[in-house]
Design an enzyme around this catalytic site. Structure first.
Site, short mmCIF file in Angstrom:
data_model
loop_
_atom_site.label_atom_id
_atom_site.label_comp_id
_atom_site.label_asym_id
_atom_site.label_seq_id
_atom_site.Cartn_x
_atom_site.Cartn_y
_atom_site.Cartn_z
N CYS A 185 6.24 28.94 26.42
CA CYS A 185 6.84 27.66 26.03
C CYS A 185 7.84 27.19 27.10
O CYS A 185 8.81 27.89 27.39
CB CYS A 185 7.54 27.79 24.68
SG CYS A 185 8.31 26.25 24.15
N CYS A 233 -2.51 37.95 14.96
CA CYS A 233 -1.78 37.79 16.21
C CYS A 233 -1.39 39.16 16.80
O CYS A 233 -1.18 39.27 18.01
CB CYS A 233 -0.53 36.94 16.01
SG CYS A 233 -0.85 35.18 15.73
N CYS A 269 1.34 26.35 24.38
CA CYS A 269 1.23 27.52 23.50
C CYS A 269 -0.19 27.71 23.00
O CYS A 269 -0.57 28.83 22.62
CB CYS A 269 2.22 27.43 22.34
SG CYS A 269 1.95 26.05 21.21
N ASP A 276 -1.38 14.89 7.40
CA ASP A 276 -0.12 14.80 8.14
C ASP A 276 0.64 13.52 7.76
O ASP A 276 1.26 12.89 8.60
CB ASP A 276 -0.40 14.82 9.65
CG ASP A 276 0.83 15.12 10.48
OD1 ASP A 276 1.79 15.69 9.92
OD2 ASP A 276 0.84 14.78 11.67
#
Length: 364
Positions: free
Chosen positions: A211, A201, A257, A147
């Site tokens: 959210c 998913c 989430c 990252d």
């Protein structure tokens, strides 16, 4: 490009997996560097301004999708994942986290940030893995990332079979959910590729529905400008007025989430003590964190990812949380604490304190 002449590629990959496991990684895979099919989506995301004030995203542009431009000579990317749920996490952790979010006076820090800064942990262990590889094949060109550079982490994870991209845009794995970090080693070795995995998913859209700010504007599409993680961590200015109530008591990041994702019933505990939750950040109240001085903030967040946002953003976030607690009908101690800090606060924090104090007073 370094060569693998005379070496058994599959055997070397098997060794890499063993070394990775010994270093604390849950899985590794190897991806090619041709990410051309991801470029259109990246450009559209930037064109829509979904990166918000993260200008570096636009500056790097397509370099993010072109590993060989970021590190010349790169022909493969080793993608690695490391589970981060604290080792003592109870079986009903998701329910407990929802309970924390629903308690106005509690302070909610994203699970990944309650232990040691993952950048340091993964970078050290990725370099250790690269060193082991060099011992086996000789010197080779490489760079490790966590990252920390323009890298399409989730895309590389998907192509290497380490994860798939969920509708919330985070990486997912059938046996680990999404509670893991990703890291990469760009290499100039033609290592054997590992096959990608399919997404699982299905028709689920729980992450979009849950959210708080509706930041997931479509499956696989996140508007960072509305994301609580972005607003509390990356964003340096005032939090938009219309989004402040939705932050609730979330003062660093947001896990909603992930908490709602069915795959996270398979989330794995970390094998390393580095990610064990630190006492000041696990179970703290908003008022307790608000009472920290600037020096205490630095002391208590030493070695933590939270220190990266600095004292100013930390106080801004806490002021919003305290304002939401007032709006939920909490007691006068919060109002007194905010009033006591107002005059000494810098303009950004003071504006958020004023917003918090504008909450209607509860009748006695």
């Amino acid at each position: 490009m370094s060569e693998l002449a005379g070496l058994d590629g599959p055997a070397l990959l098997a060794q890499l997996r063993d070394w990775a496991a010994a270093a604390g990684f849950s899985q590794i895979g190897v991806a090619d560097v041709d990410l051309g099919s991801a470029e259109a989506g990246l450009l559209a995301w930037l064109h829509n301004g979904f990166h918000g004030s993260m200008d570096y995203m636009a500056v790097h542009g397509l370099k993010r999708a072109r590993p060989a431009e970021l590190v010349p000579g790169t022909v493969r990317v080793i993608s690695a994942r490391m589970d981060y749920l604290p080792r003592a996490t109870p079986a009903d952790w998701q329910a407990l986290e929802w309970q924390r979010v629903a308690t106005p006076t509690a302070a909610t820090v994203s699970l990944y940030a309650r232990g040691r800064d993952y950048h340091k942990v993964l970078r050290t262990r990725l370099q250790r893995l690269a060193d082991r590889l060099a011992e086996a094949v000789g010197p080779f060109g490489h760079r490790v990332f966590t990252d920390s550079a323009p890298v399409l982490e989730v895309e590389l994870a998907q192509r290497s079979g380490v994860a798939w991209r969920g509708k919330h845009t985070l990486a997912l794995h059938r046996e680990a959910g999404s509670m893991f970090f990703l890291g990469e080693i760009y290499v100039d070795l033609p290592l054997p590729l590992t096959p990608p995995i399919e997404a699982h998913c299905g028709s689920c859209s729980a992450c979009l529905a849950v959210c708080p700010t509706q930041a997931i504007v479509a499956p696989y599409r996140l508007d960072a400008r509305r994301c609580i993680s972005y607003l509390t961590i990356e964003h340096d200015g005032p939090i938009p007025l219309e989004l402040r109530p939705a932050l609730g008591n979330r003062v660093y990041g947001c896990d909603d989430c992930q908490l709602v994702c069915p795959w996270n019933k398979f989330a794995q505990r970390a094998t390393l003590p580095d990610f064990d939750a630190r006492a000041p950040l696990d179970g703290a109240t908003l008022l307790a964190l608000w009472a920290w001085s600037g020096a205490e903030f630095l002391q208590r967040t030493e070695g933590s990812a939270i220190r990266r946002i600095g004292w100013r953003r930390w106080r801004r976030n806490l002021a919003v949380g305290l304002g939401n607690a007032l709006r939920a009908g909490e007691d006068a101690a919060i109002r007194c604490a905010l009033q006591g800090a107002r005059d000494a606060a810098d303009p950004l924090v003071r504006e958020h304190i004023d917003w918090a104090l504008a909450a209607p007073q509860r009748e006695s």
